[in-house]
Design a protein around this motif. Sequence first.
Motif, PDB file in Angstrom:
ATOM      1  N   PHE A  12       0.864  -1.181   0.000  1.00  0.00           N
ATOM      2  CA  PHE A  12       0.000   0.000   0.000  1.00  0.00           C
ATOM      3  C   PHE A  12       0.904   1.236   0.000  1.00  0.00           C
ATOM      4  CE2 PHE A  12      -1.991  -3.389   2.408  1.00  0.00           C
ATOM      5  CZ  PHE A  12      -3.280  -3.457   1.882  1.00  0.00           C
ATOM      6  N   HIS A  13       0.720   2.093  -1.003  1.00  0.00           N
ATOM      7  CA  HIS A  13       1.450   3.359  -0.983  1.00  0.00           C
ATOM      8  C   HIS A  13       0.436   4.472  -1.164  1.00  0.00           C
ATOM      9  CE1 HIS A  13       4.411   6.430  -1.354  1.00  0.00           C
ATOM     10  NE2 HIS A  13       4.151   6.658  -2.625  1.00  0.00           N
ATOM     11  N   THR A  14       0.149   5.192  -0.087  1.00  0.00           N
ATOM     12  CA  THR A  14      -0.914   6.195  -0.095  1.00  0.00           C
ATOM     13  C   THR A  14      -0.465   7.554   0.423  1.00  0.00           C
ATOM     14  OG1 THR A  14      -1.626   5.551   2.122  1.00  0.00           O
ATOM     15  CG2 THR A  14      -2.664   4.402   0.272  1.00  0.00           C
ATOM     16  N   HIS A  15       0.803   7.695   0.821  1.00  0.00           N
ATOM     17  CA  HIS A  15       1.255   8.904   1.510  1.00  0.00           C
ATOM     18  C   HIS A  15       2.229   9.741   0.668  1.00  0.00           C
ATOM     19  CE1 HIS A  15      -0.864   7.526   4.844  1.00  0.00           C
ATOM     20  NE2 HIS A  15       0.092   7.049   5.621  1.00  0.00           N
ATOM     21  N   CYS A  16       2.320  10.996   1.033  1.00  0.00           N
ATOM     22  CA  CYS A  16       3.336  11.924   0.525  1.00  0.00           C
ATOM     23  C   CYS A  16       3.472  13.023   1.571  1.00  0.00           C
ATOM     24  CB  CYS A  16       2.939  12.502  -0.829  1.00  0.00           C
ATOM     25  SG  CYS A  16       4.095  13.733  -1.469  1.00  0.00           S
ATOM     26  N   GLU A  17       4.593  13.027   2.285  1.00  0.00           N
ATOM     27  CA  GLU A  17       4.834  14.007   3.349  1.00  0.00           C
ATOM     28  C   GLU A  17       3.747  13.941   4.425  1.00  0.00           C
ATOM     29  OE1 GLU A  17       5.448  17.914   1.810  1.00  0.00           O
ATOM     30  OE2 GLU A  17       7.336  17.396   0.851  1.00  0.00           O
TER      31      GLU A  17
ATOM     32  N   HIS B 124       6.016   8.526   4.487  1.00  0.00           N
ATOM     33  CA  HIS B 124       5.972   8.693   5.938  1.00  0.00           C
ATOM     34  C   HIS B 124       7.091   9.681   6.312  1.00  0.00           C
ATOM     35  CE1 HIS B 124       3.354   5.092   6.314  1.00  0.00           C
ATOM     36  NE2 HIS B 124       4.050   4.683   5.264  1.00  0.00           N
ATOM     37  N   HIS B 125       6.712  10.850   6.805  1.00  0.00           N
ATOM     38  CA  HIS B 125       7.678  11.945   6.989  1.00  0.00           C
ATOM     39  C   HIS B 125       8.379  11.832   8.340  1.00  0.00           C
ATOM     40  CE1 HIS B 125       8.078  16.168   4.989  1.00  0.00           C
ATOM     41  NE2 HIS B 125       9.129  15.402   4.807  1.00  0.00           N
ATOM     42  N   ILE B 126       9.002  10.713   8.575  1.00  0.00           N
ATOM     43  CA  ILE B 126       9.505  10.346   9.895  1.00  0.00           C
ATOM     44  C   ILE B 126      10.539  11.317  10.440  1.00  0.00           C
ATOM     45  CG2 ILE B 126      10.700   8.515  11.177  1.00  0.00           C
ATOM     46  CD1 ILE B 126       9.470   6.524   9.163  1.00  0.00           C
ATOM     47  N   THR B 127      11.399  11.858   9.591  1.00  0.00           N
ATOM     48  CA  THR B 127      12.487  12.708  10.073  1.00  0.00           C
ATOM     49  C   THR B 127      12.111  14.177  10.165  1.00  0.00           C
ATOM     50  OG1 THR B 127      13.340  12.808   7.808  1.00  0.00           O
ATOM     51  CG2 THR B 127      14.287  11.147   9.275  1.00  0.00           C
ATOM     52  N   ARG B 128      10.879  14.502   9.807  1.00  0.00           N
ATOM     53  CA  ARG B 128      10.443  15.892   9.925  1.00  0.00           C
ATOM     54  C   ARG B 128      10.156  16.208  11.392  1.00  0.00           C
ATOM     55  NH1 ARG B 128       6.295  18.813   5.800  1.00  0.00           N
ATOM     56  NH2 ARG B 128       6.581  20.955   6.536  1.00  0.00           N
ATOM     57  N   GLU B 129      10.505  17.408  11.802  1.00  0.00           N
ATOM     58  CA  GLU B 129      10.281  17.817  13.191  1.00  0.00           C
ATOM     59  C   GLU B 129       8.796  17.722  13.528  1.00  0.00           C
ATOM     60  OE1 GLU B 129      11.171  21.622  16.163  1.00  0.00           O
ATOM     61  OE2 GLU B 129      11.749  21.704  14.048  1.00  0.00           O
ATOM     62  N   GLY B 130       8.504  17.085  14.643  1.00  0.00           N
ATOM     63  CA  GLY B 130       7.121  16.954  15.074  1.00  0.00           C
ATOM     64  C   GLY B 130       6.439  15.674  14.662  1.00  0.00           C
ATOM     65  N   TYR B 131       7.122  14.837  13.857  1.00  0.00           N
ATOM     66  CA  TYR B 131       6.500  13.571  13.469  1.00  0.00           C
ATOM     67  C   TYR B 131       6.278  12.712  14.718  1.00  0.00           C
ATOM     68  CZ  TYR B 131       5.534   9.189  11.084  1.00  0.00           C
ATOM     69  OH  TYR B 131       4.943   8.032  10.659  1.00  0.00           O
ATOM     70  N   GLN B 132       5.108  12.085  14.804  1.00  0.00           N
ATOM     71  CA  GLN B 132       4.712  11.350  16.006  1.00  0.00           C
ATOM     72  C   GLN B 132       5.236   9.903  15.939  1.00  0.00           C
ATOM     73  OE1 GLN B 132       2.663  12.580  13.613  1.00  0.00           O
ATOM     74  NE2 GLN B 132       1.019  13.785  14.498  1.00  0.00           N
TER      75      GLN B 132
ATOM     76  N   GLY C 105      11.701   7.909   1.056  1.00  0.00           N
ATOM     77  CA  GLY C 105      12.806   8.445   0.265  1.00  0.00           C
ATOM     78  C   GLY C 105      13.115   9.840   0.744  1.00  0.00           C
ATOM     79  N   GLU C 106      12.061  10.666   0.783  1.00  0.00           N
ATOM     80  CA  GLU C 106      12.217  12.040   1.239  1.00  0.00           C
ATOM     81  C   GLU C 106      12.707  12.100   2.677  1.00  0.00           C
ATOM     82  OE1 GLU C 106       9.656  16.199   1.213  1.00  0.00           O
ATOM     83  OE2 GLU C 106       8.668  14.296   0.793  1.00  0.00           O
ATOM     84  N   ALA C 107      12.218  11.198   3.529  1.00  0.00           N
ATOM     85  CA  ALA C 107      12.627  11.226   4.930  1.00  0.00           C
ATOM     86  C   ALA C 107      14.106  10.944   5.108  1.00  0.00           C
ATOM     87  CB  ALA C 107      11.803  10.220   5.740  1.00  0.00           C
ATOM     88  N   VAL C 108      14.710  10.246   4.172  1.00  0.00           N
ATOM     89  CA  VAL C 108      16.150   9.981   4.249  1.00  0.00           C
ATOM     90  C   VAL C 108      16.935  11.249   3.922  1.00  0.00           C
ATOM     91  CG1 VAL C 108      18.066   8.619   3.337  1.00  0.00           C
ATOM     92  CG2 VAL C 108      15.815   7.555   3.674  1.00  0.00           C
ATOM     93  N   GLY C 109      16.562  11.917   2.836  1.00  0.00           N
ATOM     94  CA  GLY C 109      17.287  13.112   2.410  1.00  0.00           C
ATOM     95  C   GLY C 109      16.709  14.413   2.928  1.00  0.00           C
ATOM     96  N   TRP C 110      15.737  14.345   3.835  1.00  0.00           N
ATOM     97  CA  TRP C 110      15.042  15.541   4.324  1.00  0.00           C
ATOM     98  C   TRP C 110      16.005  16.531   4.976  1.00  0.00           C
ATOM     99  CZ3 TRP C 110      10.920  18.326   3.805  1.00  0.00           C
ATOM    100  CH2 TRP C 110      10.473  19.168   4.830  1.00  0.00           C
ATOM    101  N   GLN C 111      16.028  17.750   4.472  1.00  0.00           N
ATOM    102  CA  GLN C 111      16.845  18.840   5.011  1.00  0.00           C
ATOM    103  C   GLN C 111      18.329  18.462   5.094  1.00  0.00           C
ATOM    104  OE1 GLN C 111      15.825  21.835   5.511  1.00  0.00           O
ATOM    105  NE2 GLN C 111      13.597  21.663   5.654  1.00  0.00           N
ATOM    106  N   ALA C 112      18.762  17.586   4.201  1.00  0.00           N
ATOM    107  CA  ALA C 112      20.143  17.091   4.264  1.00  0.00           C
ATOM    108  C   ALA C 112      21.063  17.743   3.245  1.00  0.00           C
ATOM    109  CB  ALA C 112      20.166  15.573   4.063  1.00  0.00           C
ATOM    110  N   GLY C 113      20.593  18.785   2.584  1.00  0.00           N
ATOM    111  CA  GLY C 113      21.462  19.426   1.607  1.00  0.00           C
ATOM    112  C   GLY C 113      20.775  20.578   0.909  1.00  0.00           C
ATOM    113  N   PHE C 114      21.515  21.244   0.037  1.00  0.00           N
ATOM    114  CA  PHE C 114      21.004  22.454  -0.599  1.00  0.00           C
ATOM    115  C   PHE C 114      21.493  22.540  -2.036  1.00  0.00           C
ATOM    116  CE2 PHE C 114      24.927  23.451   1.700  1.00  0.00           C
ATOM    117  CZ  PHE C 114      25.714  24.056   0.730  1.00  0.00           C
ATOM    118  N   LEU C 115      20.888  23.448  -2.770  1.00  0.00           N
ATOM    119  CA  LEU C 115      21.344  23.791  -4.116  1.00  0.00           C
ATOM    120  C   LEU C 115      21.896  25.204  -4.059  1.00  0.00           C
ATOM    121  CD1 LEU C 115      21.589  23.330  -7.201  1.00  0.00           C
ATOM    122  CD2 LEU C 115      19.256  24.219  -7.405  1.00  0.00           C
ATOM    123  N   LEU C 116      23.154  25.361  -4.405  1.00  0.00           N
ATOM    124  CA  LEU C 116      23.771  26.685  -4.479  1.00  0.00           C
ATOM    125  C   LEU C 116      23.668  27.192  -5.913  1.00  0.00           C
ATOM    126  CD1 LEU C 116      26.977  27.988  -2.863  1.00  0.00           C
ATOM    127  CD2 LEU C 116      26.773  28.147  -5.355  1.00  0.00           C
TER     128      LEU C 116
END
Length: 416
Positions: A202-207, A240-248, A274-285
Motif C-alpha cells: 500500500f502506498h498512499t502517503h506523501c509528506e 511517511h515523513h519520519i524525520t520531519r520535526e514533530g513527526y509522532q 525516500g524524502e525522509a532519508v534526504g530531508w533537510q540534508a542538503g542544498f542547491l547553491l
Amino acid sequence: MWSVSLKISCTLSGLRVDYHTIPSPCYVLELSKLQHNLALLERVQQQAGIKILLALKGFAFWRCFEWVRPSLQGCCASGVHEALLAYEEFGSRESGKDICIFSPGFKKADILEILPIATHIIFNSFNQYMAYKDLVLKKNQQLDKLGLSPIKMGLRLNPLYSEVSPLIYNPCAPFSRLGITPSAFQEGIEKYGLESISGLHFHTHCEQDALAFQRTLEHICKHFGEAIKQVQWVNFGGGHHITREGYQIEVLTQLVQDFKSRYTNICEIFLEPGEAVGWQAGFLLASVIDVVQNDMPIAILDASIANHMPDCLEMPYKPQVARINAQGLEQAHLEPQENPCMLGGTSCLAGDFVGPYGFKSPLQIGDKLIFQDMLHYTIVKNNTFNGIALPSLGLVEHDRFKLLQKFDYTHYKERN
C-alpha cells in the motif's frame, strides 16, 4: 561580484564552509544532517520492529550509500535501472539486503533482468501477476537449489483513501492507475486466487504524519483485512515523513504494534521513505547572473527551477531561500514586505521562476543563493531541457567541501 573568498558561518545549515570552493550551480549533501536522519530512522526500525527501505525514486545519491547502507535494510525500486543501482551500490540478497521492486507495468525483458537481483517483486494488477508468476516460480526453484531465499511476490492495492494534495501526487485519486481497487481485487481473487502471493503493498502517503497513517490504516483494514490474514508481509510504502520535526514516532510505533497484534500471521512490515532519508540534508547553491525589471526585479540564476527544482512547479511550493553574505546566511522572506524579487531560471520556459522573495537589500549580480532542502526529488528528476547543464554534485564533511561530480555537454548529447 565577490572579489575575495570569505569563510562564512552558516547558522541555518549548521555549516562553516568556504562557499567559494563550491562551483555554481551545485547540489551539496550535508553529511552530518544525513547521518542525523539515518540515526533517527534506525531507532524507529528498532523501536517499531519494522524494516525501512530507501526509496530510490526520492533519493538516489548513491555516492553517500556507504553511510546509508549500515542503517537501512535495503532499497525499493520503481523499475530495472533503480533495481540495478540498488544491487550495485547498496547491497544484494547475499549481503542480507532487500531489493523490493514495483512498477505499474513490467515487460518480460524487465522481469528477466530483475529476476537475478530482486528479493520482492510487486505487481500492479492480476494481469501482470499471472503473466510473470511462472517465471518467478522457476527462478525460485533455482534459488532453492542454491540454498538462497526465494523471490517474494506481492500485489499493490488501492484502499480508495489518501490525504495527499495536490491530486497529481495522490495515488488514490480518481482514475488512479496505481494499485488494485477493492472490487477489482475481489474479482481477481475469485478468478486467480492468491496462491503464490506472500505480501501486500500500500502506498498512499506523501509528506504525511503518523495520524494520517492511522486514518488510512482504517480503510486498508476495512477493504483488505481478510486478505492481510492470508499473507506473511505488508509494505506500507513511502511518504511517511519520519524525520520531519514533530513527526509522532510513538504513534507510528503503537500503530505497528497494534497491527501485529491484530494480524499475528504478518512476519515483516516495510516502510519505504525516500524524502525522509534526504530531508533537510542538503542544498542547491546558485548564483545571480542578471537582474531584469518587469513590475518588480527578477533575478536570473545560473540554475533553473524547471530543470533543477521541478517539484517547485509541480507541487507547487516555495522553497526556503537564503543569500550568502559576510555575516552568514540572510534568510529571504516568503511574504516580502521590502525589496521583493522573483527568482528566475535560465530556460526558455516562461514559467521558469519562483517567488517573490524579500531581501534586506536588492539582489545584485554575483550574489550567491542557497535553496534549502534540495537533495530529495531534485537530482532524481532534473533534466537538460534547453541543453542547460546539470548542477555539479558535492559533499560537505567536517565543514570541508568535496566535489563529487561535474556534468558537461556529453551528458546532454548522449541522451538525445
